[in-house]
Design a protein around this motif. Structure first.
Motif, PDB file in Angstrom:
ATOM      1  N   GLU A  49      13.304  32.508  23.586  1.00 31.60           N
ATOM      2  CA  GLU A  49      13.745  32.882  22.236  1.00 31.60           C
ATOM      3  C   GLU A  49      12.552  33.009  21.289  1.00 31.60           C
ATOM      4  O   GLU A  49      12.480  33.941  20.479  1.00 31.60           O
ATOM      5  CB  GLU A  49      14.735  31.858  21.693  1.00 31.60           C
ATOM      6  N   THR A  50      11.607  32.096  21.386  1.00 34.54           N
ATOM      7  CA  THR A  50      10.433  32.124  20.518  1.00 34.54           C
ATOM      8  C   THR A  50       9.544  33.321  20.854  1.00 34.54           C
ATOM      9  O   THR A  50       9.018  33.981  19.948  1.00 34.54           O
ATOM     10  CB  THR A  50       9.648  30.796  20.642  1.00 34.54           C
ATOM     11  N   ILE A  51       9.391  33.603  22.129  1.00 31.58           N
ATOM     12  CA  ILE A  51       8.615  34.782  22.540  1.00 31.58           C
ATOM     13  C   ILE A  51       9.280  36.047  21.990  1.00 31.58           C
ATOM     14  O   ILE A  51       8.601  36.946  21.495  1.00 31.58           O
ATOM     15  CB  ILE A  51       8.480  34.843  24.074  1.00 31.58           C
ATOM     16  N   ASN A  52      10.607  36.097  22.063  1.00 27.49           N
ATOM     17  CA  ASN A  52      11.323  37.255  21.531  1.00 27.49           C
ATOM     18  C   ASN A  52      11.082  37.419  20.027  1.00 27.49           C
ATOM     19  O   ASN A  52      10.943  38.539  19.534  1.00 27.49           O
ATOM     20  CB  ASN A  52      12.815  37.158  21.826  1.00 27.49           C
ATOM     21  N   LYS A  53      11.022  36.313  19.308  1.00 23.39           N
ATOM     22  CA  LYS A  53      10.726  36.381  17.867  1.00 23.39           C
ATOM     23  C   LYS A  53       9.334  36.965  17.627  1.00 23.39           C
ATOM     24  O   LYS A  53       9.152  37.777  16.725  1.00 23.39           O
ATOM     25  CB  LYS A  53      10.817  34.988  17.224  1.00 23.39           C
ATOM     26  N   LEU A  54       8.372  36.546  18.431  1.00 22.12           N
ATOM     27  CA  LEU A  54       7.015  37.071  18.279  1.00 22.12           C
ATOM     28  C   LEU A  54       6.970  38.561  18.632  1.00 22.12           C
ATOM     29  O   LEU A  54       6.337  39.350  17.928  1.00 22.12           O
ATOM     30  CB  LEU A  54       6.024  36.276  19.138  1.00 22.12           C
ATOM     31  N   GLU A  55       7.663  38.945  19.699  1.00 21.01           N
ATOM     32  CA  GLU A  55       7.730  40.364  20.060  1.00 21.01           C
ATOM     33  C   GLU A  55       8.384  41.183  18.946  1.00 21.01           C
ATOM     34  O   GLU A  55       7.926  42.275  18.626  1.00 21.01           O
ATOM     35  CB  GLU A  55       8.508  40.557  21.357  1.00 21.01           C
ATOM     36  N   ASN A  56       9.463  40.658  18.377  1.00 21.95           N
ATOM     37  CA  ASN A  56      10.133  41.363  17.283  1.00 21.95           C
ATOM     38  C   ASN A  56       9.211  41.535  16.089  1.00 21.95           C
ATOM     39  O   ASN A  56       9.195  42.593  15.454  1.00 21.95           O
ATOM     40  CB  ASN A  56      11.407  40.637  16.860  1.00 21.95           C
ATOM     41  N   LEU A  57       8.444  40.505  15.775  1.00 30.78           N
ATOM     42  CA  LEU A  57       7.484  40.615  14.680  1.00 30.78           C
ATOM     43  C   LEU A  57       6.454  41.700  14.980  1.00 30.78           C
ATOM     44  O   LEU A  57       6.138  42.523  14.127  1.00 30.78           O
ATOM     45  CB  LEU A  57       6.780  39.274  14.439  1.00 30.78           C
ATOM     46  N   MET A  58       5.956  41.715  16.205  1.00 27.69           N
ATOM     47  CA  MET A  58       4.936  42.696  16.575  1.00 27.69           C
ATOM     48  C   MET A  58       5.465  44.123  16.528  1.00 27.69           C
ATOM     49  O   MET A  58       4.699  45.060  16.349  1.00 27.69           O
ATOM     50  CB  MET A  58       4.389  42.379  17.967  1.00 27.69           C
ATOM     51  N   ASN A  59       6.763  44.298  16.685  1.00 29.01           N
ATOM     52  CA  ASN A  59       7.361  45.621  16.645  1.00 29.01           C
ATOM     53  C   ASN A  59       7.910  45.991  15.266  1.00 29.01           C
ATOM     54  O   ASN A  59       8.459  47.069  15.096  1.00 29.01           O
ATOM     55  CB  ASN A  59       8.472  45.734  17.688  1.00 29.01           C
ATOM     56  N   ASN A  60       7.762  45.093  14.306  1.00 33.22           N
ATOM     57  CA  ASN A  60       8.270  45.336  12.959  1.00 33.22           C
ATOM     58  C   ASN A  60       7.136  45.864  12.079  1.00 33.22           C
ATOM     59  O   ASN A  60       6.562  45.162  11.272  1.00 33.22           O
ATOM     60  CB  ASN A  60       8.838  44.038  12.382  1.00 33.22           C
ATOM     61  N   TYR A  61       6.819  47.145  12.264  1.00 32.32           N
ATOM     62  CA  TYR A  61       5.672  47.741  11.577  1.00 32.32           C
ATOM     63  C   TYR A  61       5.857  47.819  10.067  1.00 32.32           C
ATOM     64  O   TYR A  61       4.891  47.980   9.340  1.00 32.32           O
ATOM     65  CB  TYR A  61       5.387  49.136  12.133  1.00 32.32           C
ATOM     66  N   GLU A  62       7.103  47.695   9.596  1.00 31.33           N
ATOM     67  CA  GLU A  62       7.332  47.721   8.151  1.00 31.33           C
ATOM     68  C   GLU A  62       6.666  46.524   7.470  1.00 31.33           C
ATOM     69  O   GLU A  62       6.410  46.553   6.271  1.00 31.33           O
ATOM     70  CB  GLU A  62       8.831  47.700   7.834  1.00 31.33           C
TER      71      GLU A  62
END
Length: 177
Positions: A49-62
């Motif tokens: 879950e924590t890795i997914n949060k980091l991945e989501n942040l990395m893909n949130n270019y906004e």
């Protein structure tokens, strides 16, 4: 009852007491192992879950221009990694060996910590406090043709995140098999 029968009875009582103690000890050991395995299972789920949060942040270019929001999200992710690390250390306290799981936890913790730790810079007698910008290393660029180009750091971190998730998924599969 004769003394011979009394000795046999006492011997059988002693043997049965010993066997009950061994059985109880094995049952307790089995129960502890089951609790530990369930905890490791939960830790692996939280880690994914924590890795997914980091991945989501990395893909949130906004968020590239939102340094404060990025730092807040990194702080939450950092705290999650610390919680998982703490729980993992509690579960593995009897084990002295370094594991790939622990190595990944420390790696991500250090990467994120880099962007949370306040830096001090002295320049011409002036002191400046600042934070590194996460997006300096991980923000993609766009080519003249409009193609998105990720940085080498971005690709490397995504690769390590993928490996870490696979490690956790393997640990979870061990739980079910």
């Amino acid at each position: 009852m004769s003394s011979e029968w009394q000795l046999v009875f006492n011997g059988l009582t002693g043997v049965s007491t010993f066997l009950m103690a061994v059985t109880a000890w094995k049952a307790l050991d089995s129960w502890k192992k089951e609790i530990r395995e369930k905890k490791v299972f939960e830790i692996n789920k939280r880690y994914i879950e924590t890795i997914n949060k980091l991945e989501n942040l990395m893909n949130n270019y906004e968020l590239i221009s939102e340094k404060d929001k990025t730092r807040e999200l990194l702080k939450q992710i950092y705290d999650s990694f610390n919680e998982v690390l703490y729980e993992y250390n509690l579960v593995q306290k009897k084990s002295k060996r370094e594991t790939g799981f622990l190595g990944n936890l420390m790696y991500f913790k250090l990467i994120i910590e880099k962007y949370l730790t306040q830096k001090i810079e002295s320049n011409n007698g002036r002191i400046r406090f600042y934070f590194d910008n996460f997006w300096d290393d991980y923000a993609p660029s766009q080519s003249d043709e409009g193609k998105i180009i990720e940085t080498v750091e971005y690709e490397n971190l995504l690769s390590v995140l993928k490996q870490a998730k696979e490690l956790c998924e393997n640990n979870i599969n061990k739980f079910y098999n």
